[in-house]
Design a protein around this motif. Structure first.
Motif, short mmCIF file in Angstrom:
data_model
loop_
_atom_site.label_atom_id
_atom_site.label_comp_id
_atom_site.label_asym_id
_atom_site.label_seq_id
_atom_site.Cartn_x
_atom_site.Cartn_y
_atom_site.Cartn_z
N VAL A 89 0.87 -1.18 0.00
CA VAL A 89 0.00 0.00 0.00
C VAL A 89 0.91 1.23 0.00
O VAL A 89 1.71 1.41 0.91
CB VAL A 89 -0.92 0.01 1.24
CG1 VAL A 89 -1.79 1.27 1.26
CG2 VAL A 89 -1.81 -1.24 1.23
N LYS A 90 0.79 2.05 -1.02
CA LYS A 90 1.72 3.18 -1.18
C LYS A 90 1.64 4.18 -0.03
O LYS A 90 2.66 4.63 0.48
CB LYS A 90 1.46 3.88 -2.51
CG LYS A 90 1.85 3.04 -3.72
CD LYS A 90 1.62 3.82 -5.01
CE LYS A 90 2.03 2.98 -6.23
NZ LYS A 90 1.82 3.72 -7.50
N SER A 91 0.43 4.57 0.33
CA SER A 91 0.25 5.56 1.40
C SER A 91 -0.11 4.86 2.70
O SER A 91 -1.04 4.05 2.75
CB SER A 91 -0.85 6.55 1.02
OG SER A 91 -1.11 7.44 2.09
N LEU A 92 0.61 5.17 3.77
CA LEU A 92 0.41 4.51 5.06
C LEU A 92 -1.03 4.60 5.53
O LEU A 92 -1.56 3.63 6.08
CB LEU A 92 1.33 5.13 6.12
CG LEU A 92 1.20 4.57 7.54
CD1 LEU A 92 1.58 3.09 7.57
CD2 LEU A 92 2.07 5.37 8.51
N TYR A 93 -1.67 5.73 5.33
CA TYR A 93 -3.02 5.92 5.87
C TYR A 93 -4.12 5.76 4.81
O TYR A 93 -5.21 6.29 4.97
CB TYR A 93 -3.12 7.29 6.53
CG TYR A 93 -2.26 7.41 7.77
CD1 TYR A 93 -2.46 6.58 8.87
CD2 TYR A 93 -1.24 8.37 7.85
CE1 TYR A 93 -1.67 6.68 10.01
CE2 TYR A 93 -0.46 8.48 8.99
CZ TYR A 93 -0.67 7.64 10.06
OH TYR A 93 0.10 7.75 11.19
N ASN A 94 -3.83 5.03 3.76
CA ASN A 94 -4.85 4.78 2.73
C ASN A 94 -5.71 3.58 3.16
O ASN A 94 -5.54 2.46 2.67
CB ASN A 94 -4.19 4.51 1.38
CG ASN A 94 -5.20 4.47 0.24
OD1 ASN A 94 -6.41 4.36 0.46
ND2 ASN A 94 -4.70 4.57 -0.98
N TYR A 95 -6.61 3.83 4.09
CA TYR A 95 -7.42 2.75 4.66
C TYR A 95 -8.32 2.08 3.63
O TYR A 95 -8.62 0.88 3.72
CB TYR A 95 -8.24 3.27 5.84
CG TYR A 95 -7.39 3.57 7.06
CD1 TYR A 95 -6.90 2.54 7.87
CD2 TYR A 95 -7.05 4.88 7.39
CE1 TYR A 95 -6.11 2.80 8.97
CE2 TYR A 95 -6.25 5.15 8.50
CZ TYR A 95 -5.79 4.11 9.28
OH TYR A 95 -4.99 4.37 10.36
#
Length: 250
Positions: A89-95
């Motif tokens: 997942v590229k962005s840590l907070y891309n839930y």
């Protein structure tokens, strides 16, 4: 020979024979109907085990409730970082992306692919490399050369320490690889409807798993239909639902 040494050697031999394919020799002497029964019972339990691990990861992500300011020294932050790497997942907070990727593989489809890719546990790769789903690698340290590999090709068949590791790799492959984006999209739609994850329907998205494309899908659907494997999907869904209700009550 010293009794202790002899016992240790026997234990090692047993361990090696147990993990070299993990199917007893007696399996290959069974009638085909009994082989199928053994095969499905053996892998249903192990597929459920991996799916439960995935559901635990999914529940953890849900427990964060979309938080985007976790303490970098916290257990939650470090665990999310591991899942970010694991599921690419590229962005840590891309839930949203986590919820698309961290989800179960329908047991019926996993069983059908296990049967197809391993030749019902009779393939050389299954017996020698614990490789159920035909995974490739280019790392000679964890691979073996296919017997009929075309000249000039460099791919190897990946060797796994045991069958459980092969199942885990298969599930991770479907959950994060670009080739199976349609699979994840359709699974998400099933989730949104609040129904069980249907392996018969999702098997239609497996055209890129094999070089024979749509014919591969036909094989999977035939195995699922003839062996009534969709029932396993439904039963697993009901089991998880009942467990969630029990936890809520308690």
């Amino acid at each position: 020979m010293n009794i202790l040494i002899k016992t240790t050697l026997l234990s090692l031999l047993f361990f090696v024979s147990l993990n070299a394919g993990e199917f007893p020799d007696s399996y290959y002497k069974l009638h085909i109907s009994k082989q199928k029964e053994y095969f499905f019972n053996f892998f249903e339990k192990r597929i459920e085990k991996e799916n439960r691990k995935i559901l635990e990861e999914r529940e953890f992500i849900k427990s964060l409730k979309g938080s985007k300011n976790l303490d970098k020294n916290s257990h939650e932050y470090l665990k999310l970082k591991k899942l970010q790497t694991k599921y690419k997942v590229k962005s840590l907070y891309n839930y949203k992306r986590y919820m698309e990727r961290v989800d179960i593989i329908p047991p019926s489809m996993a069983l059908a692919q296990a049967a197809t890719e391993s030749g019902w546990g009779k393939s050389r790769f299954f017996k020698k490399a614990n490789n159920i789903f035909g995974h490739w690698t280019y790392n000679p340290k964890i691979g073996m050369v296919p017997l009929r590999r075309e000249k000039g090709k460099k791919h190897l068949i990946r060797i796994f320490p045991d069958l459980q590791a092969s199942i885990a790799a298969y599930m991770l492959n479907l959950n994060r690889t670009g080739a199976y984006k349609e699979f994840r999209k359709n699974r998400k739609q099933q989730r949104a409807k609040g129904t069980y994850i249907n392996g018969m329907k999702l098997s239609s998205t497996m055209t890129k798993y094999s070089g024979i494309g749509h014919n591969y899908v036909k094989i999977l659907k035939s195995i699922i239909r003839k062996n009534k494997l969709t029932i396993i999907d439904k039963n697993f869904y009901k089991k998880i639902q009942n467990e969630n209700i029990t936890r809520t009550i308690n």
